[in-house]
Design an enzyme around this catalytic site. Structure first.
Site, PDB file in Angstrom:
ATOM      1  N   ASP A 142      20.052  -0.319  11.467  1.00  0.00           N
ATOM      2  CA  ASP A 142      19.006  -0.503  12.291  1.00  0.00           C
ATOM      3  C   ASP A 142      17.661  -0.274  11.632  1.00  0.00           C
ATOM      4  OD1 ASP A 142      19.150  -0.557  15.770  1.00  0.00           O
ATOM      5  OD2 ASP A 142      17.469   0.197  14.939  1.00  0.00           O
ATOM      6  N   HIS A 159      25.800 -17.174  17.927  1.00  0.00           N
ATOM      7  CA  HIS A 159      24.854 -16.719  18.873  1.00  0.00           C
ATOM      8  C   HIS A 159      25.387 -16.713  20.505  1.00  0.00           C
ATOM      9  CE1 HIS A 159      21.028 -15.938  20.667  1.00  0.00           C
ATOM     10  NE2 HIS A 159      21.426 -16.508  21.901  1.00  0.00           N
ATOM     11  N   THR A 165      17.428  -5.059  24.094  1.00  0.00           N
ATOM     12  CA  THR A 165      15.969  -5.589  23.731  1.00  0.00           C
ATOM     13  C   THR A 165      16.205  -6.888  22.867  1.00  0.00           C
ATOM     14  OG1 THR A 165      15.821  -4.107  21.901  1.00  0.00           O
ATOM     15  CG2 THR A 165      14.804  -3.444  23.849  1.00  0.00           C
ATOM     16  N   HIS A 179      25.310  -7.535  19.948  1.00  0.00           N
ATOM     17  CA  HIS A 179      25.347  -6.516  18.693  1.00  0.00           C
ATOM     18  C   HIS A 179      26.045  -5.111  19.207  1.00  0.00           C
ATOM     19  CE1 HIS A 179      21.399  -6.084  20.636  1.00  0.00           C
ATOM     20  NE2 HIS A 179      21.613  -4.784  20.079  1.00  0.00           N
TER      21      HIS A 179
HETATM   22  P1  AMP Z   1      19.133  -3.041  21.812  1.00  0.00           P
HETATM   23  O1  AMP Z   1      17.973  -2.327  22.513  1.00  0.00           O
HETATM   24  O2  AMP Z   1      20.710  -2.542  22.171  1.00  0.00           O
HETATM   25  O3  AMP Z   1      19.030  -4.606  22.107  1.00  0.00           O
HETATM   26  O4  AMP Z   1      19.040  -2.858  20.351  1.00  0.00           O
HETATM   27  C1  AMP Z   1      18.246  -3.721  19.247  1.00  0.00           C
HETATM   28  C2  AMP Z   1      18.112  -2.844  18.085  1.00  0.00           C
HETATM   29  O5  AMP Z   1      17.624  -3.730  17.040  1.00  0.00           O
HETATM   30  C3  AMP Z   1      17.171  -1.777  18.289  1.00  0.00           C
HETATM   31  O6  AMP Z   1      17.904  -0.603  17.934  1.00  0.00           O
HETATM   32  C4  AMP Z   1      16.055  -2.019  17.249  1.00  0.00           C
HETATM   33  O7  AMP Z   1      15.885  -0.765  16.487  1.00  0.00           O
HETATM   34  C5  AMP Z   1      16.793  -3.242  16.337  1.00  0.00           C
HETATM   35  N1  AMP Z   1      16.157  -3.909  15.512  1.00  0.00           N
HETATM   36  C6  AMP Z   1      15.152  -4.444  15.828  1.00  0.00           C
HETATM   37  N2  AMP Z   1      14.571  -5.394  14.967  1.00  0.00           N
HETATM   38  C7  AMP Z   1      15.245  -5.236  13.903  1.00  0.00           C
HETATM   39  C8  AMP Z   1      15.195  -5.748  12.514  1.00  0.00           C
HETATM   40  N3  AMP Z   1      14.343  -6.611  12.144  1.00  0.00           N
HETATM   41  N4  AMP Z   1      16.226  -5.182  11.680  1.00  0.00           N
HETATM   42  C9  AMP Z   1      16.980  -4.264  12.172  1.00  0.00           C
HETATM   43  N5  AMP Z   1      17.241  -3.822  13.480  1.00  0.00           N
HETATM   44  C10 AMP Z   1      16.238  -4.307  14.135  1.00  0.00           C
HETATM   45 ZN    ZN Z   2      21.268 -15.290  17.934  1.00  0.00          ZN
END
Ligand code: AMP
Ligand code: ZN
Length: 109
Positions: free
Chosen positions: A28, A44, A91, A96
């Protein structure tokens, strides 16, 4: 693959901590714990609500991949978190599994 999806892009060209058949694990970018990985299905699927889009076998292998990823990181005790929908803190709309271990901050999302 959804061309405007960040995680579809990371599946195809990201820095993978681990890769299995149909799944990848990445670090992350904004860790909420000492170890904070994300397990992504290559396919997806927007949210956990659509879990039925996976076959029984795929769903089982996905969960095993989560557990194996944690084990491979040397984690015995850890959290697995799935945020579902905006109200659930999601977000990025590509399913995931957060794997959080070691010293924790808050819950992600
Ligand atoms: P969620 O809020 O459950 O959708 O988690 C999305 C996660 O993706 C968050 O913890 C972000 O920090 C992570 N994230 C966003 N952009 C990236 C990226 N480019 N590479 C790795 N993690 C990311
Ligand atoms: Zn996707």
């Amino acid at each position: 693959m959804s061309s405007d999806c960040l995680f579809c892009q990371l599946v195809s060209e990201g820095d993978h901590v681990r890769k299995g058949e149909g799944f990848v694990a990445i670090n992350d970018i904004n860790p909420q714990a000492e170890t904070h990985l994300l397990v992504l299905p290559e396919r997806h699927v927007p949210t956990f609500r659509e879990i039925s889009e996976f076959s029984d076998d795929e769903a089982k292998r996905m969960l095993e991949f989560v557990a194996e990823t944690a084990r491979e990181q040397g984690l015995e005790d850890y959290r697995v978190v799935v945020n579902v929908g905006e109200g659930g803190g999601q977000t990025v709309f590509h399913l995931h599994w957060h794997v959080l271990g070691g010293r924790m901050g808050g819950l992600p999302g």
